[in-house]
Design a protein around this motif. Structure first.
Motif, PDB file in Angstrom:
ATOM      1  N   ALA A  81       0.846  -1.295  -0.069  1.00 42.26           N
ATOM      2  CA  ALA A  81       0.071   0.000   0.090  1.00 42.26           C
ATOM      3  C   ALA A  81       0.774   1.337   0.011  1.00 42.26           C
ATOM      4  N   GLN A  82       1.816   1.310   0.745  1.00 38.04           N
ATOM      5  CA  GLN A  82       2.762   2.427   0.848  1.00 38.04           C
ATOM      6  C   GLN A  82       3.476   2.608  -0.472  1.00 38.04           C
ATOM      7  N   TRP A  83       3.769   1.475  -1.129  1.00 34.74           N
ATOM      8  CA  TRP A  83       4.605   1.539  -2.239  1.00 34.74           C
ATOM      9  C   TRP A  83       3.750   1.919  -3.405  1.00 34.74           C
ATOM     10  N   LEU A  84       2.501   1.447  -3.473  1.00 32.77           N
ATOM     11  CA  LEU A  84       1.439   1.981  -4.347  1.00 32.77           C
ATOM     12  C   LEU A  84       1.226   3.544  -4.346  1.00 32.77           C
ATOM     13  N   ARG A  85       1.211   3.653  -3.059  1.00 30.99           N
ATOM     14  CA  ARG A  85       0.646   5.404  -2.717  1.00 30.99           C
ATOM     15  C   ARG A  85       2.206   6.247  -3.186  1.00 30.99           C
ATOM     16  N   GLN A  86       3.171   5.651  -3.233  1.00 25.70           N
ATOM     17  CA  GLN A  86       4.491   6.347  -3.717  1.00 25.70           C
ATOM     18  C   GLN A  86       4.353   6.428  -5.052  1.00 25.70           C
ATOM     19  N   ARG A  87       3.947   5.513  -6.106  1.00 27.65           N
ATOM     20  CA  ARG A  87       3.804   5.516  -7.150  1.00 27.65           C
ATOM     21  C   ARG A  87       2.768   6.533  -7.666  1.00 27.65           C
ATOM     22  N   LEU A  88       1.634   6.745  -6.971  1.00 27.48           N
ATOM     23  CA  LEU A  88       0.643   7.653  -7.103  1.00 27.48           C
ATOM     24  C   LEU A  88       1.223   9.065  -6.974  1.00 27.48           C
ATOM     25  N   ILE A  89       1.977   9.461  -5.978  1.00 23.40           N
ATOM     26  CA  ILE A  89       2.535  10.710  -5.642  1.00 23.40           C
ATOM     27  C   ILE A  89       3.717  10.976  -6.667  1.00 23.40           C
ATOM     28  N   SER A  90       4.093  10.020  -6.967  1.00 20.12           N
ATOM     29  CA  SER A  90       5.399  10.321  -8.144  1.00 20.12           C
ATOM     30  C   SER A  90       4.541  10.769  -9.447  1.00 20.12           C
ATOM     31  N   ARG A  91       3.400  10.024  -9.625  1.00 19.93           N
ATOM     32  CA  ARG A  91       2.748  10.702 -11.087  1.00 19.93           C
ATOM     33  C   ARG A  91       2.143  11.814 -10.849  1.00 19.93           C
ATOM     34  N   ILE A  92       1.507  12.233  -9.740  1.00 20.22           N
ATOM     35  CA  ILE A  92       0.974  13.545  -9.510  1.00 20.22           C
ATOM     36  C   ILE A  92       2.107  14.727  -9.596  1.00 20.22           C
ATOM     37  N   ALA A  93       3.349  14.281  -8.837  1.00 24.43           N
ATOM     38  CA  ALA A  93       4.500  15.081  -8.991  1.00 24.43           C
ATOM     39  C   ALA A  93       4.883  15.484 -10.517  1.00 24.43           C
ATOM     40  N   LEU A 100       2.767  22.634 -14.470  1.00 28.60           N
ATOM     41  CA  LEU A 100       2.948  23.994 -13.769  1.00 28.60           C
ATOM     42  C   LEU A 100       4.412  24.696 -13.682  1.00 28.60           C
ATOM     43  N   VAL A 101       5.281  23.757 -13.185  1.00 25.31           N
ATOM     44  CA  VAL A 101       6.463  24.270 -13.268  1.00 25.31           C
ATOM     45  C   VAL A 101       7.172  24.488 -14.702  1.00 25.31           C
ATOM     46  N   ALA A 102       6.987  23.500 -15.808  1.00 22.79           N
ATOM     47  CA  ALA A 102       7.347  24.018 -17.020  1.00 22.79           C
ATOM     48  C   ALA A 102       6.678  24.865 -17.645  1.00 22.79           C
ATOM     49  N   GLN A 103       5.524  25.074 -17.332  1.00 23.12           N
ATOM     50  CA  GLN A 103       4.492  26.001 -17.845  1.00 23.12           C
ATOM     51  C   GLN A 103       4.334  25.955 -19.304  1.00 23.12           C
ATOM     52  N   ARG A 104       4.019  24.692 -19.755  1.00 16.73           N
ATOM     53  CA  ARG A 104       4.272  24.457 -21.224  1.00 16.73           C
ATOM     54  C   ARG A 104       2.893  25.009 -21.809  1.00 16.73           C
ATOM     55  N   ARG A 105       1.884  25.217 -21.051  1.00 16.64           N
ATOM     56  CA  ARG A 105       0.815  25.841 -21.557  1.00 16.64           C
ATOM     57  C   ARG A 105      -0.206  26.450 -20.211  1.00 16.64           C
ATOM     58  N   SER A 106      -0.356  27.482 -20.006  1.00 14.02           N
ATOM     59  CA  SER A 106      -0.831  27.940 -18.854  1.00 14.02           C
ATOM     60  C   SER A 106      -2.110  27.431 -18.425  1.00 14.02           C
ATOM     61  N   VAL A 107      -2.213  26.956 -17.356  1.00 14.11           N
ATOM     62  CA  VAL A 107      -3.113  26.078 -16.616  1.00 14.11           C
ATOM     63  C   VAL A 107      -4.217  27.197 -16.259  1.00 14.11           C
TER      64      VAL A 107
END
Length: 143
Positions: A81-93, A100-107
């Motif tokens: 469960a912790q490992w899955l959660r980390q996969r999700l957090i990496s995906r969100i990051a 947002l950071v790269a600002q490819r297109r303004s959100v």
């Protein structure tokens, strides 16, 4: 440390690692609600117009399935469960970094259209092609 996960989970993970997908759906159902809550909390509100938390969860499960060997290498330190959660957090990051950071297109310019705007646009498109009668039929939803 096998005490972090129950024996049924470990058995399903071992089978999945060997290519047997039959138990993977069981693991998805067992962890999906928890991951969905995490995604809703962690997803930056500025990204809500671009990303559905449920889609991010599905992508995290897909990542996890292809990275099961990594879990088995790290399982003494972390539960599934912790490992899955980390996969999700990496995906969100990654989504945050890419949008947002790269600002490819303004959100800031993204927004969800309500039914009224979508219907007006559709009506304008139809006016150009099929004529006024069809347009009013669609925009007023009275055909």
């Amino acid at each position: 440390m096998d005490l972090l996960d129950n024996p049924v989970t470990l058995e399903i993970l071992e089978r999945s690692r060997r290519g047997d997908r039959s138990g993977w759906g069981h693991l998805v159902r067992d962890h999906e609600d928890m991951l969905l809550r995490v995604a809703k909390i962690r997803l930056d509100p500025r990204l809500a117009a671009r990303f559905d938390p449920a889609d991010l969860v599905q992508e995290a499960f897909a990542d996890a399935y292809t990275q099961l060997d990594d879990y088995f290498r790290d399982r003494d330190a972390v539960s599934f469960a912790q490992w899955l959660r980390q996969r999700l957090i990496s995906r969100i990051a990654r989504a945050r970094r890419d949008h947002l950071v790269a600002q490819r297109r303004s959100v800031g310019k993204d927004h969800a259209w309500g039914d009224g705007v979508a219907m007006a646009v559709l009506g304008a498109i139809i006016d150009r092609g099929a004529g006024q009668a069809t347009s009013s039929c669609i925009t007023k939803r009275a055909c």
